[in-house]
Design a protein around this motif. Structure first.
Motif, mmCIF file in Angstrom:
data_model
loop_
_atom_site.group_PDB
_atom_site.id
_atom_site.type_symbol
_atom_site.label_atom_id
_atom_site.label_comp_id
_atom_site.label_asym_id
_atom_site.label_seq_id
_atom_site.Cartn_x
_atom_site.Cartn_y
_atom_site.Cartn_z
ATOM 1 N N GLY A 62 11.490 10.925 -1.893
ATOM 2 C CA GLY A 62 10.901 9.727 -1.318
ATOM 3 C C GLY A 62 10.138 10.016 -0.036
ATOM 4 O O GLY A 62 9.046 9.491 0.183
ATOM 5 N N LEU A 63 10.725 10.857 0.828
ATOM 6 C CA LEU A 63 10.031 11.226 2.060
ATOM 7 C C LEU A 63 8.721 11.948 1.766
ATOM 8 O O LEU A 63 7.710 11.748 2.449
ATOM 9 C CB LEU A 63 10.934 12.112 2.919
ATOM 10 N N ALA A 64 8.738 12.804 0.732
ATOM 11 C CA ALA A 64 7.526 13.524 0.356
ATOM 12 C C ALA A 64 6.447 12.558 -0.136
ATOM 13 O O ALA A 64 5.275 12.673 0.245
ATOM 14 C CB ALA A 64 7.843 14.560 -0.716
ATOM 15 N N VAL A 65 6.848 11.587 -0.975
ATOM 16 C CA VAL A 65 5.884 10.611 -1.476
ATOM 17 C C VAL A 65 5.316 9.786 -0.325
ATOM 18 O O VAL A 65 4.112 9.524 -0.262
ATOM 19 C CB VAL A 65 6.542 9.698 -2.538
ATOM 20 N N TYR A 66 6.186 9.397 0.601
ATOM 21 C CA TYR A 66 5.721 8.606 1.747
ATOM 22 C C TYR A 66 4.751 9.410 2.609
ATOM 23 O O TYR A 66 3.705 8.909 3.039
ATOM 24 C CB TYR A 66 6.910 8.156 2.588
ATOM 25 N N GLY A 67 5.092 10.678 2.870
ATOM 26 C CA GLY A 67 4.237 11.492 3.709
ATOM 27 C C GLY A 67 2.889 11.794 3.077
ATOM 28 O O GLY A 67 1.853 11.807 3.757
ATOM 29 N N LEU A 68 2.890 12.022 1.758
ATOM 30 C CA LEU A 68 1.658 12.403 1.073
ATOM 31 C C LEU A 68 0.805 11.207 0.662
ATOM 32 O O LEU A 68 -0.417 11.338 0.527
ATOM 33 C CB LEU A 68 1.995 13.249 -0.161
ATOM 34 N N TYR A 69 1.452 10.053 0.448
ATOM 35 C CA TYR A 69 0.689 8.897 -0.034
ATOM 36 C C TYR A 69 0.918 7.641 0.805
ATOM 37 O O TYR A 69 -0.019 7.058 1.343
ATOM 38 C CB TYR A 69 1.031 8.592 -1.498
ATOM 39 N N GLY A 70 2.162 7.203 0.919
ATOM 40 C CA GLY A 70 2.458 5.904 1.522
ATOM 41 C C GLY A 70 1.961 5.759 2.942
ATOM 42 O O GLY A 70 1.335 4.749 3.302
ATOM 43 N N TYR A 71 2.225 6.755 3.788
ATOM 44 C CA TYR A 71 1.831 6.663 5.196
ATOM 45 C C TYR A 71 0.323 6.540 5.338
ATOM 46 O O TYR A 71 -0.175 5.783 6.179
ATOM 47 C CB TYR A 71 2.332 7.890 5.946
ATOM 48 N N ARG A 72 -0.409 7.252 4.490
ATOM 49 C CA ARG A 72 -1.869 7.273 4.587
ATOM 50 C C ARG A 72 -2.501 6.013 4.005
ATOM 51 O O ARG A 72 -3.613 5.643 4.394
ATOM 52 C CB ARG A 72 -2.419 8.508 3.876
ATOM 53 N N GLY B 47 0.774 -1.228 0.000
ATOM 54 C CA GLY B 47 0.000 0.000 0.000
ATOM 55 C C GLY B 47 0.804 1.275 0.000
ATOM 56 O O GLY B 47 0.229 2.372 -0.011
ATOM 57 N N LEU B 48 2.139 1.197 0.007
ATOM 58 C CA LEU B 48 2.963 2.402 0.053
ATOM 59 C C LEU B 48 3.059 3.080 -1.306
ATOM 60 O O LEU B 48 3.429 4.257 -1.395
ATOM 61 C CB LEU B 48 4.355 2.066 0.581
ATOM 62 N N PRO C 272 0.664 2.937 -5.255
ATOM 63 C CA PRO C 272 -0.665 2.502 -5.710
ATOM 64 C C PRO C 272 -0.751 1.005 -5.980
ATOM 65 O O PRO C 272 0.145 0.407 -6.587
ATOM 66 C CB PRO C 272 -0.863 3.318 -6.994
ATOM 67 N N GLY C 273 -1.843 0.396 -5.526
ATOM 68 C CA GLY C 273 -2.043 -1.037 -5.706
ATOM 69 C C GLY C 273 -2.170 -1.458 -7.150
ATOM 70 O O GLY C 273 -2.064 -2.658 -7.454
ATOM 71 N N TYR C 274 -2.364 -0.498 -8.058
ATOM 72 C CA TYR C 274 -2.416 -0.774 -9.497
ATOM 73 C C TYR C 274 -1.178 -1.550 -9.946
ATOM 74 O O TYR C 274 -1.246 -2.397 -10.836
ATOM 75 C CB TYR C 274 -2.514 0.560 -10.242
ATOM 76 N N PHE C 275 -0.044 -1.249 -9.319
ATOM 77 C CA PHE C 275 1.217 -1.882 -9.722
ATOM 78 C C PHE C 275 1.450 -3.224 -9.035
ATOM 79 O O PHE C 275 2.457 -3.881 -9.293
ATOM 80 C CB PHE C 275 2.385 -0.937 -9.436
ATOM 81 N N ALA C 276 0.551 -3.633 -8.152
ATOM 82 C CA ALA C 276 0.689 -4.921 -7.477
ATOM 83 C C ALA C 276 -0.126 -6.009 -8.160
ATOM 84 O O ALA C 276 -0.160 -7.145 -7.686
ATOM 85 C CB ALA C 276 0.273 -4.796 -6.019
ATOM 86 N N LYS C 277 -0.781 -5.671 -9.249
ATOM 87 C CA LYS C 277 -1.567 -6.658 -9.977
ATOM 88 C C LYS C 277 -0.651 -7.474 -10.887
ATOM 89 O O LYS C 277 0.242 -6.926 -11.537
ATOM 90 C CB LYS C 277 -2.647 -5.982 -10.829
ATOM 91 N N VAL C 278 -0.869 -8.787 -10.918
ATOM 92 C CA VAL C 278 -0.078 -9.637 -11.809
ATOM 93 C C VAL C 278 -0.896 -9.967 -13.040
ATOM 94 O O VAL C 278 -2.136 -9.980 -13.016
ATOM 95 C CB VAL C 278 0.363 -10.936 -11.105
ATOM 96 N N HIS C 279 -0.197 -10.232 -14.133
ATOM 97 C CA HIS C 279 -0.877 -10.565 -15.389
ATOM 98 C C HIS C 279 -1.579 -11.913 -15.231
ATOM 99 O O HIS C 279 -0.978 -12.877 -14.733
ATOM 100 C CB HIS C 279 0.141 -10.623 -16.525
ATOM 101 N N SER D 67 -0.873 2.950 3.700
ATOM 102 C CA SER D 67 -0.230 1.719 4.163
ATOM 103 C C SER D 67 -1.270 0.720 4.662
ATOM 104 O O SER D 67 -2.114 1.047 5.504
ATOM 105 C CB SER D 67 0.754 2.041 5.292
ATOM 106 N N LYS D 68 -1.220 -0.499 4.157
ATOM 107 C CA LYS D 68 -2.153 -1.530 4.619
ATOM 108 C C LYS D 68 -1.921 -1.858 6.088
ATOM 109 O O LYS D 68 -2.859 -2.160 6.825
ATOM 110 C CB LYS D 68 -2.024 -2.783 3.750
ATOM 111 N N LEU D 69 -0.673 -1.798 6.505
ATOM 112 C CA LEU D 69 -0.374 -2.058 7.907
ATOM 113 C C LEU D 69 -0.983 -0.964 8.788
ATOM 114 O O LEU D 69 -1.532 -1.234 9.851
ATOM 115 C CB LEU D 69 1.142 -2.136 8.105
#
Length: 502
Positions: free
Chosen positions: A455-465, A345-346, A348-355, A467-469
């Motif tokens: 990276g910190l900016a991406v984590y703060g704006l997206y990843g932290y919010r 979840g850090l 977008p889940g779009y990239f966790a899909k497998v073919h 995160s599945k955990l």
């Protein structure tokens, strides 16, 4: 999801994933297909470790830095690399999940540390793919021109690398070709990789065997013309030719019996590579006096000097095959790290899909292929190379620290492989990696810090919010209170699942 002994933070940036339970040999929890056996994993590791460096780097260090003691340089670098490799091997047997250093640090040191390591590895692995693609493009051009094929000047290099150069077309197309191969499915890609690695090793062995007949022991003295310090300095240079097993460990969820095969493959790939490197160095410095070695094409010039110019073409073919396997291994590593980060979840889940047909994470693979093609086609090799190394070295440090922390925090976890000499061996890996990081140029640090801040900016704006955990921590338990994730690994012989049911 049951866990025991929750001792770490339940929420916040340092929340930790619990150690995974054993995942069977069938389909992994992320949808990846387990198809890789021990020797295919070893081939992927060898594909990443043994590149064109075996034909060029040994000569460069021998001539200007270490002399015949280049063999000693490789031994020192190999010991340092092995210290980190043994830490990776322990984690590979304990956490058979995609993501390598990202996944290991998430389980031990916390989410924000894992994110930053994963974020760095995405850049590093992608840049390595671009750098080696540029290198193989030069060999292609050399071979084609040797056959009388005149190529348009505009396609022979990136802007600024020569008059009329507009794009390194060969390098860009190679990146896209490897992305296509990886998206054909892991079974198909691994078969091609295994064949290419076999051809590469056969060529290296042939060069060593034939060259051995022309070794003059007098060329090996003095053994330390630049002193022991020269051998140590040479070790810092050749260290970058003796890692790559970290990229192989990202394929854990596509490995059969990963908890047993991955540690073996890590140790085997590094051991085989070191033997080949040492033999190649001994032959090279025995065939020619170290001060007469051609640093650009050491083996080719050595064989020409003894009347065997045909081996120059064989070495060129070996370099091409060697670089192709490096491309495969590191693009595989980058795509699996991205897949793991997105699944958590850090990103977008779009990239966790497998073919659905090939059962590989095709979306991040194509993005990495296109981005690396752009870097390879439009950036000079020196600038592209500056994007590499620092992230991988820091990953070595984090994994080595994490294996010490976990060993003392949860000593009774069922490990299929245990790093020996605890904590001395991981400390050697930490010290050597930090020493190499300190040697990097200021511009490398500047670019790293810019990427780090982004990276910190991406984590703060997206990843932290997202995160599945983190979201799991907000789910109410049976009494209506936030349940919190099982943030720490279990104590005793029990361990929780990693990110869901096994």
């Amino acid at each position: 999801m049951s866990t025991v002994g929750r001792t770490g933070p339940r929420t916040g940036m340092f929340r930790r994933q619990p150690i995974t339970a054993v995942v069977g040999d069938g389909e992994s929890s992320g949808g990846l297909k387990r198809t890789l056996g021990l020797w295919q994993l070893t081939a992927i590791g060898l594909g990443a470790i043994i590149g064109a460096g075996i034909f060029s780097l040994a000569g460069t260090v021998a001539k200007g830095t270490a002399g015949p003691a280049v063999s000693l340089s490789f031994i020192i670098a190999g010991i340092a690399s092995a210290a980190a490799a043994l830490s990776y091997a322990e984690f590979a047997g304990l956490i058979p999940r995609s993501g390598s250093a990202y996944t290991y640090s998430y389980a031990v040191l916390g989410e924000v540390v894992a994110w930053l390591i994963g974020w760095d590895l995405l850049l590093e692995y992608t840049a390595i793919v671009a750098v080696v693609a540029i290198g193989i493009s030069g060999y292609f051009s050399f071979l084609l021109q040797g056959m009388g094929v005149d190529l348009p000047v505009w396609m022979l290099g990136a802007p600024g690398t020569g008059d009329g150069h507009r794009v390194d077309l060969f390098a860009a197309l190679l990146c896209l070709l490897i992305a296509w191969l990886l998206n054909r499915g892991m079974k198909t890609g691994a078969r091609v990789e295994t064949v290419l690695v076999f051809v590469k090793i056969a060529i290296v062995v042939a060069v060593v065997v034939v060259g051995a007949f022309f070794v003059n022991s007098g060329n090996l003295t003095p053994f330390l013309p630049y002193g022991f310090g020269g051998a140590v300095t040479g070790a810092a240079t050749v260290f970058f030719a003796v890692f790559g097993y970290d990229a192989m460990s990202t394929a854990a969820e596509e490995s059969k019996d990963a908890q047993r095969n991955l540690p073996k493959a890590i140790v085997l790939s590094l051991a085989i590579a070191m033997v080949l490197y040492l033999l190649a160095c001994a032959v090279l410095t025995g065939m020619q006096p170290y001060d007469q070695i051609d640093s650009q094409s050491p083996f080719s010039s050595a064989f020409k000097a003894v009347g065997l110019p045909v081996f120059a073409d064989i070495i060129a073919v070996g370099a091409i095959v060697g670089i192709l396997t490096v491309l495969f291994s590191f693009m595989l590593g980058a795509s699996r790290v991205w897949f793991a980060i997105s699944r958590d979840g850090l990103l977008p889940g779009y990239f966790a899909k497998v073919h659905p047909r090939t059962e590989v994470p095709h979306r991040p693979t194509w993005v990495i292929g296109v981005v690396s093609a752009g870097i390879a086609g439009l950036m000079p090799i020196a600038e592209a190379a500056e994007l590499t190394n620092i992230g991988i070295l820091l990953a070595f440090v984090v994994v080595s620290v994490a294996v010490i922390v976990l060993r003392y925090r949860s000593p009774h976890l069922p490990r299929t492989f245990r790093c020996p000499g605890m904590p001395f061996v991981p400390i050697v890996g930490i010290a050597f990696s930090l020493w190499l990081v300190a040697q990097l140029q200021p511009v490398t640090w500047l670019r790293f810090l810019v990427w780090f801040a982004l990276g910190l900016a991406v984590y703060g704006l997206y990843g932290y919010r997202h995160s599945k955990l983190g979201r799991a921590a907000q789910q109410p338990d049976a009494e209506g209170r936030p349940s919190g994730p099982a943030s720490a690994v279990g104590t005793g012989s029990d361990a929780g699942h990693y990110g869901g049911e096994a």
